[in-house]
Design a protein around this motif. Structure first.
Motif, PDB file in Angstrom:
ATOM      1  N   VAL A  75      -0.437 -24.806  24.103  1.00 42.05           N
ATOM      2  CA  VAL A  75       0.444 -25.880  24.549  1.00 42.05           C
ATOM      3  C   VAL A  75       1.027 -25.557  25.925  1.00 42.05           C
ATOM      4  CG1 VAL A  75       2.621 -27.068  24.047  1.00 42.05           C
ATOM      5  CG2 VAL A  75       0.967 -26.684  22.219  1.00 42.05           C
ATOM      6  N   VAL A  76       1.494 -24.333  26.129  1.00 42.50           N
ATOM      7  CA  VAL A  76       2.087 -23.949  27.415  1.00 42.50           C
ATOM      8  C   VAL A  76       1.053 -24.057  28.534  1.00 42.50           C
ATOM      9  CG1 VAL A  76       3.033 -21.995  28.718  1.00 42.50           C
ATOM     10  CG2 VAL A  76       3.896 -22.516  26.421  1.00 42.50           C
ATOM     11  N   LEU A 123       0.366 -27.671  29.330  1.00 42.68           N
ATOM     12  CA  LEU A 123       1.435 -28.269  30.137  1.00 42.68           C
ATOM     13  C   LEU A 123       1.382 -27.804  31.588  1.00 42.68           C
ATOM     14  CD1 LEU A 123       4.414 -28.154  27.609  1.00 42.68           C
ATOM     15  CD2 LEU A 123       3.195 -30.178  28.441  1.00 42.68           C
ATOM     16  N   TRP A 170      -1.470 -29.570  33.245  1.00 40.31           N
ATOM     17  CA  TRP A 170      -1.120 -30.975  33.461  1.00 40.31           C
ATOM     18  C   TRP A 170      -0.180 -31.104  34.660  1.00 40.31           C
ATOM     19  CZ3 TRP A 170       3.855 -33.081  32.810  1.00 40.31           C
ATOM     20  CH2 TRP A 170       3.934 -34.465  32.990  1.00 40.31           C
ATOM     21  N   LEU A 171       0.812 -30.231  34.739  1.00 46.57           N
ATOM     22  CA  LEU A 171       1.759 -30.264  35.851  1.00 46.57           C
ATOM     23  C   LEU A 171       1.048 -29.976  37.178  1.00 46.57           C
ATOM     24  CD1 LEU A 171       4.702 -30.546  36.723  1.00 46.57           C
ATOM     25  CD2 LEU A 171       4.958 -28.086  36.335  1.00 46.57           C
ATOM     26  N   THR A 204      -0.934 -32.999  38.142  1.00 45.10           N
ATOM     27  CA  THR A 204      -0.048 -34.072  38.612  1.00 45.10           C
ATOM     28  C   THR A 204       0.417 -33.811  40.041  1.00 45.10           C
ATOM     29  OG1 THR A 204       0.687 -34.426  36.342  1.00 45.10           O
ATOM     30  CG2 THR A 204       2.054 -35.350  38.072  1.00 45.10           C
TER      31      THR A 204
END
Length: 125
Positions: A100-101, A104, A107-108, A111
Motif C-alpha cells: 500500500v505504501v 501510494l 501514485w503520488l 501525479t
C-alpha cells in the motif's frame, strides 16, 4: 591411464527409457481410443500404465539419480525451520502494508510528473 566406457549399461538404460515412453504413448492413445467407455475405467487404466512406465524408468541410472535427488530434497525440507502462524501473519501484514505504501508513493510520483508535464506542455486547466 585408460578409461573404459560402459556402453552396455547405457544402451540398456536408453532402451528402458524408450520402452517407458512408448508405454506412456500407448496408454494415452488407449485413453482416447476407448472414449465410449467409462471415464473412471479409462483414468484408472491410464494411471496403471503410467505407474508401470515410471517403475520401468526408475530402473535406469537417470531414474535412480532422480529418485535420490527427490529423497535428498525431502531430507533438506525436513531441516527447514518453518515460521510459526503468528510470524507468518505478521510478515503478511507487513508485506501488505508496504504494498500500500509503495503504491501510494508511486501514485503520488505519477501525479506530480503528470502535473509537471501538463504545465510544460500548456495542457489542462
Amino acid at each position: 591411464m585408460t578409461s573404459t566406457v560402459e556402453v552396455k549399461g547405457a544402451s540398456l538404460d536408453i532402451a528402458k527409457l524408450a520402452g517407458a515412453a512408448l508405454l506412456l504413448i500407448v496408454g494415452i492413445f488407449a485413453f482416447y481410443y476407448f472414449a465410449p467407455w467409462s471415464a473412471l475405467l479409462r483414468v484408472l487404466g491410464l494411471l496403471v500404465i503410467a505407474g508401470a512406465a515410471v517403475a520401468i524408468a526408475l530402473q535406469t541410472e537417470p531414474g535412480r539419480a532422480l529418485w535420490q535427488f527427490i529423497a535428498d530434497a525431502r531430507m533438506e525440507v525436513r531441516k527447514v525451520v518453518w515460521p510459526t502462524r503468528q510470524e507468518t501473519i505478521q510478515t503478511t501484514l507487513v508485506v501488505m502494508a508496504m504494498v500500500v505504501v509503495v503504491g501510494l508513493v508511486l501514485w503520488l510520483f505519477d501525479t506530480v510528473l503528470m502535473a509537471i508535464l501538463r504545465f510544460l506542455t500548456g495542457q489542462g486547466g
